[in-house]
Design a protein around this motif. Structure first.
Motif, mmCIF file in Angstrom:
data_model
loop_
_atom_site.group_PDB
_atom_site.id
_atom_site.type_symbol
_atom_site.label_atom_id
_atom_site.label_comp_id
_atom_site.label_asym_id
_atom_site.label_seq_id
_atom_site.Cartn_x
_atom_site.Cartn_y
_atom_site.Cartn_z
ATOM 1 N N ALA B 181 0.421 -1.191 -0.193
ATOM 2 C CA ALA B 181 -0.086 0.403 -0.006
ATOM 3 C C ALA B 181 1.143 1.262 -0.037
ATOM 4 C CB ALA B 181 -0.757 -0.108 1.567
ATOM 5 N N TRP B 182 1.874 1.232 0.272
ATOM 6 C CA TRP B 182 3.156 2.964 0.304
ATOM 7 C C TRP B 182 2.924 3.096 -1.132
ATOM 8 C CZ3 TRP B 182 4.583 5.264 4.792
ATOM 9 C CH2 TRP B 182 4.631 4.154 6.107
ATOM 10 N N GLY B 183 2.831 2.027 -2.092
ATOM 11 C CA GLY B 183 3.217 2.649 -3.591
ATOM 12 C C GLY B 183 1.624 3.868 -3.882
ATOM 13 N N TYR B 184 0.503 3.463 -2.702
ATOM 14 C CA TYR B 184 -0.628 4.727 -3.356
ATOM 15 C C TYR B 184 -0.252 5.743 -2.473
ATOM 16 C CZ TYR B 184 -3.097 0.542 -4.909
ATOM 17 O OH TYR B 184 -3.381 -0.661 -5.869
ATOM 18 N N ILE B 185 0.382 6.065 -1.874
ATOM 19 C CA ILE B 185 0.934 7.408 -1.043
ATOM 20 C C ILE B 185 1.543 8.061 -1.627
ATOM 21 C CG2 ILE B 185 1.832 8.597 1.286
ATOM 22 C CD1 ILE B 185 1.120 6.037 2.580
ATOM 23 N N LEU B 186 1.450 9.835 -1.799
ATOM 24 C CA LEU B 186 2.179 10.225 -2.830
ATOM 25 C C LEU B 186 2.885 9.451 -4.344
ATOM 26 C CD1 LEU B 186 3.323 12.679 -0.122
ATOM 27 C CD2 LEU B 186 1.677 12.984 -1.896
ATOM 28 N N PRO B 187 1.898 8.596 -5.220
ATOM 29 C CA PRO B 187 3.184 7.801 -6.020
ATOM 30 C C PRO B 187 3.746 8.532 -6.908
ATOM 31 C CG PRO B 187 1.209 8.246 -6.607
ATOM 32 C CD PRO B 187 0.766 8.967 -5.659
ATOM 33 N N VAL B 188 5.070 9.546 -6.843
ATOM 34 C CA VAL B 188 5.229 10.470 -7.907
ATOM 35 C C VAL B 188 6.594 9.142 -8.323
ATOM 36 C CG1 VAL B 188 7.794 12.302 -7.709
ATOM 37 C CG2 VAL B 188 5.523 12.367 -6.940
ATOM 38 N N TYR B 189 7.207 8.855 -7.019
ATOM 39 C CA TYR B 189 7.907 7.098 -6.673
ATOM 40 C C TYR B 189 7.857 5.679 -8.339
ATOM 41 C CZ TYR B 189 10.802 2.725 -6.579
ATOM 42 O OH TYR B 189 11.249 1.948 -6.699
ATOM 43 N N GLY B 208 -1.210 2.210 -14.768
ATOM 44 C CA GLY B 208 -1.986 2.882 -14.631
ATOM 45 C C GLY B 208 -3.000 3.732 -13.121
ATOM 46 N N TRP B 209 -3.310 2.564 -12.536
ATOM 47 C CA TRP B 209 -4.140 3.361 -11.045
ATOM 48 C C TRP B 209 -2.748 4.335 -10.522
ATOM 49 C CZ3 TRP B 209 -0.377 3.491 -6.885
ATOM 50 C CH2 TRP B 209 1.047 2.447 -6.992
ATOM 51 N N ALA B 210 -1.567 3.977 -10.592
ATOM 52 C CA ALA B 210 -0.175 5.389 -9.822
ATOM 53 C C ALA B 210 -1.751 6.782 -10.765
ATOM 54 C CB ALA B 210 0.523 5.292 -10.019
ATOM 55 N N ILE B 211 -1.841 7.077 -12.205
ATOM 56 C CA ILE B 211 -2.297 8.061 -12.016
ATOM 57 C C ILE B 211 -3.479 8.761 -12.294
ATOM 58 C CG2 ILE B 211 -2.721 9.197 -14.280
ATOM 59 C CD1 ILE B 211 -0.989 6.878 -16.171
ATOM 60 N N ALA B 212 -4.413 7.621 -11.555
ATOM 61 C CA ALA B 212 -6.123 8.079 -11.095
ATOM 62 C C ALA B 212 -5.378 8.154 -9.245
ATOM 63 C CB ALA B 212 -6.642 6.967 -11.364
ATOM 64 N N VAL B 213 -4.599 7.517 -8.868
ATOM 65 C CA VAL B 213 -3.883 8.046 -7.406
ATOM 66 C C VAL B 213 -3.627 9.485 -7.534
ATOM 67 C CG1 VAL B 213 -2.919 7.316 -5.184
ATOM 68 C CG2 VAL B 213 -4.285 5.662 -6.590
ATOM 69 N N ALA B 214 -2.615 9.556 -8.340
ATOM 70 C CA ALA B 214 -2.335 10.849 -7.964
ATOM 71 C C ALA B 214 -2.917 11.762 -8.645
ATOM 72 C CB ALA B 214 -0.628 10.939 -9.065
ATOM 73 N N MET B 215 -3.888 12.125 -8.915
ATOM 74 C CA MET B 215 -5.484 13.137 -9.677
ATOM 75 C C MET B 215 -6.060 12.790 -8.023
ATOM 76 S SD MET B 215 -5.862 12.208 -14.006
ATOM 77 C CE MET B 215 -5.309 12.481 -14.496
ATOM 78 N N GLY B 216 -6.334 11.764 -7.785
ATOM 79 C CA GLY B 216 -6.959 12.217 -6.497
ATOM 80 C C GLY B 216 -5.951 12.513 -5.439
ATOM 81 N N GLU B 217 -4.804 12.366 -4.809
ATOM 82 C CA GLU B 217 -4.366 13.250 -3.685
ATOM 83 C C GLU B 217 -3.662 14.727 -4.105
ATOM 84 O OE1 GLU B 217 -0.747 10.363 -3.556
ATOM 85 O OE2 GLU B 217 -2.288 9.245 -3.014
ATOM 86 N N THR B 218 -3.735 14.619 -6.026
ATOM 87 C CA THR B 218 -3.272 16.124 -6.384
ATOM 88 C C THR B 218 -4.976 17.431 -5.480
ATOM 89 O OG1 THR B 218 -2.402 15.770 -8.157
ATOM 90 C CG2 THR B 218 -2.879 17.968 -8.115
ATOM 91 N N VAL B 219 -5.548 16.786 -5.722
ATOM 92 C CA VAL B 219 -6.653 16.873 -5.706
ATOM 93 C C VAL B 219 -7.265 17.340 -4.258
ATOM 94 C CG1 VAL B 219 -9.619 17.592 -5.322
ATOM 95 C CG2 VAL B 219 -8.261 16.739 -7.068
ATOM 96 N N PHE B 220 -6.477 16.892 -2.995
ATOM 97 C CA PHE B 220 -6.514 16.396 -1.780
ATOM 98 C C PHE B 220 -5.658 17.907 -1.203
ATOM 99 C CE2 PHE B 220 -4.829 14.579 1.926
ATOM 100 C CZ PHE B 220 -5.625 15.131 3.408
ATOM 101 N N LEU B 221 -4.520 17.345 -1.912
ATOM 102 C CA LEU B 221 -2.968 18.422 -0.981
ATOM 103 C C LEU B 221 -3.780 19.829 -1.758
ATOM 104 C CD1 LEU B 221 -0.303 16.229 -2.561
ATOM 105 C CD2 LEU B 221 -0.833 17.252 -0.341
#
Lengths: 317, 239
Positions: B181-189, B208-221
């Motif tokens: 799950a660590w990969g889901y937290i701020l998945p720039v890496y 592909g999941w990382a793109i969706a997660v990154a977008m979601g986290e961008t909104v959160f940030l």
């Protein structure tokens, strides 16, 4: 009618890193500005004038207390739509004057033909129509201040908040701005004006407030404040200055005594009883500068050397 | 619409103010692409791919730089006062800056994708894969810049860049060590790993999941940064 601008028992403290050092910029500050008046806001450097303005604009938040601008709590963007603001030491983007004023007008919701018309009118009002295509990076400080004024008035605001609007202007431009402010007041607009130019404030303001070290020390109409303690200047000759310790020695063996109006008769009688001769007696109305110095330093203009702190020095004022 | 216009104007203004670094970055990509024309594409194709990957990394670094310095520059120059003195909310202002950084990142990714398609596509790299990789870089740029913008609401650019680097690298290092799950937290890496592992032989569109997660986290940030920025005194120096 509700106040256009209202500060209610505001305390504003700036805290240093790790909150070790705290500076109280405003201390239980309460003030009301009514609609349709030009309100002069005075105080020495560091008195808290800019902090009060920044609170009203929502740039900083009060530590305690609250305030309202045009019926909305401080910091409300919709209220700012009807406010024109000019900051002290105006800082603007480097682009042609007309483009710049259009940018700020558009930020306030102006569009299309109205934006174009209002932009040109604002530039004309501040006397910069002929410079509309020139980049503001090449403007002098006075021209920058004028373009700053143009961006403040472009959307025809109901309330103008101006922090030192004429400090860099030449006398002609200063006169033009003064006339513009009077015209705006006559159209029912409200102007909240912070300035160090006391003569200007005395000329155009309906009411003034004096702030010192974060505290409001006096507020009222200029005429009331200046007439509240009329003084009389008595010039006499033929008596020793030691008889009147507060007197000043003048050429030709004269002395100049400043007394309150109600002490005029007794002073004259005393001069006569000491064998002196009255040269002249004249009413000495306080200037706003006298009042300002008295309120902000507790000293008269002649006591400059006695004033201990820098903000109250004549250079600072 | 009431909010979108000022946001769009602030974004365009940001791009205009940063036009020189943005232009230099585009010229750098185009210049290297032009230089590539002088080389033997087929023999040095691995070197060209490596250069392409380096440029993608620069894009993320520049996004951090833009995001981390945007508010500070405006506050230091006091230009922020004239903008926030208008009918612009703090959230609108921050949204405009973030959109401006994203426009710059989009432009960079477009130029890199275009030159990549032109040069790498000519030597056998899947053009579709190149644009997918650009999407990964763009998502990484968005996320990295939103982290930097979050810190820049209350810190100077150096502290902001330092903390952004730490914030982005710590989950990456942990994800590299433990995965999961660590990969889901701020998945720039995770996004940049997909980009850096790309090869001529493997054109699978992973992560592909990382793109969706990154977008979601961008909104959160963005929401978190707006909340913090809404609480601070903007007329006070951040040094």
């Amino acid at each position: 009618m509700p106040a256009v601008l209202e500060f209610h028992d505001i305390i504003k403290e700036y805290r240093g890193f790790f909150r070790r050092r705290t500076v109280r910029a405003l201390d239980h500050f309460t003030l009301q500005v009514e609609q349709g008046e030009i309100f002069g806001f005075l105080g020495p450097n560091g008195a808290g004038k800019t902090t009060a303005i920044h609170l009203a604009m929502g740039f900083v938040r009060p530590t305690r207390g609250s305030g309202r601008m045009l019926g909305q709590r401080f910091g409300n963007a919709d209220a700012r739509r009807k406010v024109g603001f000019l900051a002290e030491n105006v800082a603007l983007y480097h682009r042609p004057a007309e483009t710049l004023v259009r940018f700020y007008g558009a930020l306030n919701g102006l569009t299309g033909e109205t934006l174009t018309r209002r932009t040109r009118e604002a530039l004309k009002t501040v006397g910069l129509s002929h410079e509309s295509g020139r980049n503001v990076a090449k403007f002098s400080r006075g021209m920058l201040q004028r373009i700053g004024l143009a961006q403040a008035i472009v959307h025809d605001p109901d309330l103008l908040i101006l922090d030192e609007p004429t400090s860099a202007l030449d006398p002609l431009a200063r006169y033009a701005v003064r006339e513009m402010l009077l015209d705006w007041r006559n159209r029912g607009k409200t102007i909240f004006l912070s300035s160090h130019l006391l003569s200007e404030v005395e000329l155009i303001c309906d009411r003034i407030a004096v702030l010192n070290r974060g505290r409001l020390v006096r507020t009222g109409r200029p005429a009331e404040l200046l007439e509240s303690r009329e003084e009389v200047e008595v010039v006499a000759r033929g008596i020793s200055v030691t008889s009147f310790p507060s007197a000043e020695v003048e050429p030709e063996n004269r002395i100049r005594i400043l007394v309150r109006a109600n002490e005029q008769r007794s002073t004259i009688e005393r001069i006569w009883s000491l064998g002196g001769e009255i040269v002249s007696v004249s009413l000495r109305k306080r200037s706003l500068e006298d009042l300002f110095l008295e309120l902000t330093s507790g000293a008269s203009p002649r006591d400059f050397t006695k004033i201990p702190t820098a903000p109250s020095s004549p250079e600072a004022i | 619409m009431k909010h979108f216009r000022p946001i769009w104007m602030i974004a365009l203004n940001f791009v205009r103010e940063q036009r020189w670094p943005i232009l230099v970055l585009q010229l750098w990509v185009l210049g290297l692409a032009a230089l590539g024309l002088l080389t033997d594409f087929q023999r040095e194709r691995e070197d060209i791919l490596l250069m392409f990957k380096q440029l993608g990394m620069y894009g993320v670094a520049f996004s951090v730089f833009f995001g981390g310095s945007a508010i500070y520059n405006e506050r230091r120059s006091r230009r922020i006062l004239a903008v926030l003195g208008k009918a612009v909310t703090r959230r609108d202002y921050l949204s405009g800056l973030l959109l401006g950084v994203m426009l710059a990142a989009c432009l960079f990714c477009f130029v890199l994708g275009f030159t990549g398609s032109w040069i790498l596509g000519g030597i056998g790299f899947s053009v579709l894969h190149i644009w997918y990789l650009m999407l990964c870089v763009l998502a990484a740029c968005m996320l990295a810049s939103s982290v930097a913008l979050f810190y820049s609401t209350h810190l100077n650019p150096w502290m902001s860049a330092l903390l952004t680097g730490l914030t982005l690298s710590v989950p990456g290092v942990i994800a590299m060590k433990f995965g999961g799950a660590w990969g889901y937290i701020l998945p720039v890496y995770s996004l940049m790993r997909v980009f850096l592992k790309a090869s001529f032989e493997d054109s699978r569109m992973l992560g592909g999941w990382a793109i969706a997660v990154a977008m979601g986290e961008t909104v959160f940030l963005w929401l978190a940064a707006s909340w913090v920025f809404g609480k601070i005194d903007v007329a006070v120096a951040v040094d």
